[in-house]
Design an enzyme around this catalytic site. Structure first.
Site, PDB file in Angstrom:
ATOM      1  CG  HIS A  24      -0.201   0.062   2.514  1.00 29.55           C
ATOM      2  ND1 HIS A  24       0.309   1.227   3.056  1.00 29.55           N
ATOM      3  CD2 HIS A  24       0.125  -0.917   3.390  1.00 29.55           C
ATOM      4  CE1 HIS A  24       0.901   0.968   4.188  1.00 29.55           C
ATOM      5  NE2 HIS A  24       0.815  -0.332   4.433  1.00 29.55           N
ATOM      6  CD  GLU A 136       1.642  -5.569   7.970  1.00 28.56           C
ATOM      7  OE1 GLU A 136       1.882  -6.752   7.652  1.00 28.56           O
ATOM      8  OE2 GLU A 136       2.424  -4.629   7.727  1.00 28.56           O
TER       9      GLU A 136
END
Length: 284
Positions: A24, A136
């Site tokens: 990201h 994550e």
């Protein structure tokens, strides 16, 4: 008989997939966490959104994937169901600006995450699928805790959330997931990819997930290749890799192989004929 070079390998194309891995763009937690690691513990960064700089990184990566032709080849975008990854994926691989009156649902609505970013169209872009397995490293940090899926559906109406089993985040715990657990989850994710028919897939995910998953690979390569595979990703970095189904996890048939002998006729290769002659001669 000759032997294959030790630094080369060969594998059937239909047992391979091309995966474009993307971390990201810059999130608000990245900025504050670099100043003070304790900031990652702050509830202020719950499900952190992109910064204005992060959106500029998204625009630059979007230009890159368009100029190199990658955006036309992607068959599926898989995205971690967190705000910063879905913003990144939408900005990089989504359509143009969504206009009022369009019959198709927008990929991302206006001003998601207080971004002041216009709505993004879902027209002329690949399908998007949210998958929990590529989240994550889970736990402890509020920035890595997701919102309810029902809330995300309003923000990203054209993303498919059907793979996610619970509306609320049941994965996040106060205790941080161990690195070896992230690696195991990453390998499970790669196994899951073989249940998909698509051959060229983008995966928009996170630094620790990528680092710990890729650390399991490259031990049979030159050290420089191992280093290339395993280094940390920068914000909005893209790396393209090929994964190989050595264990016959998938069952895809080749779309390019051709069986030959249509119409059928004698086709004994000369080397096979020589081998038969040699074998028959030795038996006389």
């Amino acid at each position: 008989m000759g032997t294959a070079a030790v630094d080369q390998s060969l594998y059937p194309l239909h047992r391979c997939k091309t995966i474009h891995l993307i971390r990201h763009a810059q999130g608000v937690h990245n900025v504050e966490g670099e100043k003070n690691h304790d900031a990652y513990m702050s509830e202020d960064f719950f499900d952190a959104q992109l910064t204005p700089l992060g959106w500029k990184q998204v625009a630059n990566l979007r230009n890159h994937v368009k100029s190199c032709g990658l955006s036309k080849r992607i068959e599926l975008v898989i995205v971690s169901p967190l705000l910063r990854t879905m913003q990144t994926a939408s900005g990089v691989f989504g359509g143009e600006a969504h206009a009022d009156g369009m019959k198709e649902a927008p990929l991302m609505t206006e001003n998601v995450g207080d971004s002041n970013h216009p709505a993004i169209s879902s027209v002329n872009c690949p399908p998007f699928l949210a998958v929990e397995l590529c989240r994550e490293q889970i736990g402890n940090h509020p920035c890595d805790k997701r919102r309810a899926i029902s809330e995300y559906r309003n923000m990203f109406p054209a993303i498919d959330f059907s793979q996610i089993e619970t509306d609320e985040d049941t994965w996040w715990t106060p205790e941080r997931e161990k690195r070896e657990e992230v690696t195991a989850r990453g390998l499970k994710f790669l196994d899951w990819l073989w249940t998909r028919q698509e051959k060229e897939i983008a995966v928009v995910t996170h630094s620790s997930f990528l680092f710990n998953t890729l650390s399991a690979f490259g031990n049979d390569c030159h050290p420089n290749v191992k280093s290339e595979i395993g280094k940390h990703f920068a914000n909005c970095e893209l790396r393209s890799i090929v994964i190989v189904d050595r264990g016959m996890i998938g069952s895809d048939e080749s779309s390019t192989n051709y069986p030959g002998k249509i119409p059928s006729g004698p086709d004994l290769p000369s080397d096979v004929a020589d081998d038969k002659l040699s074998t028959n001669g030795s038996n006389d």
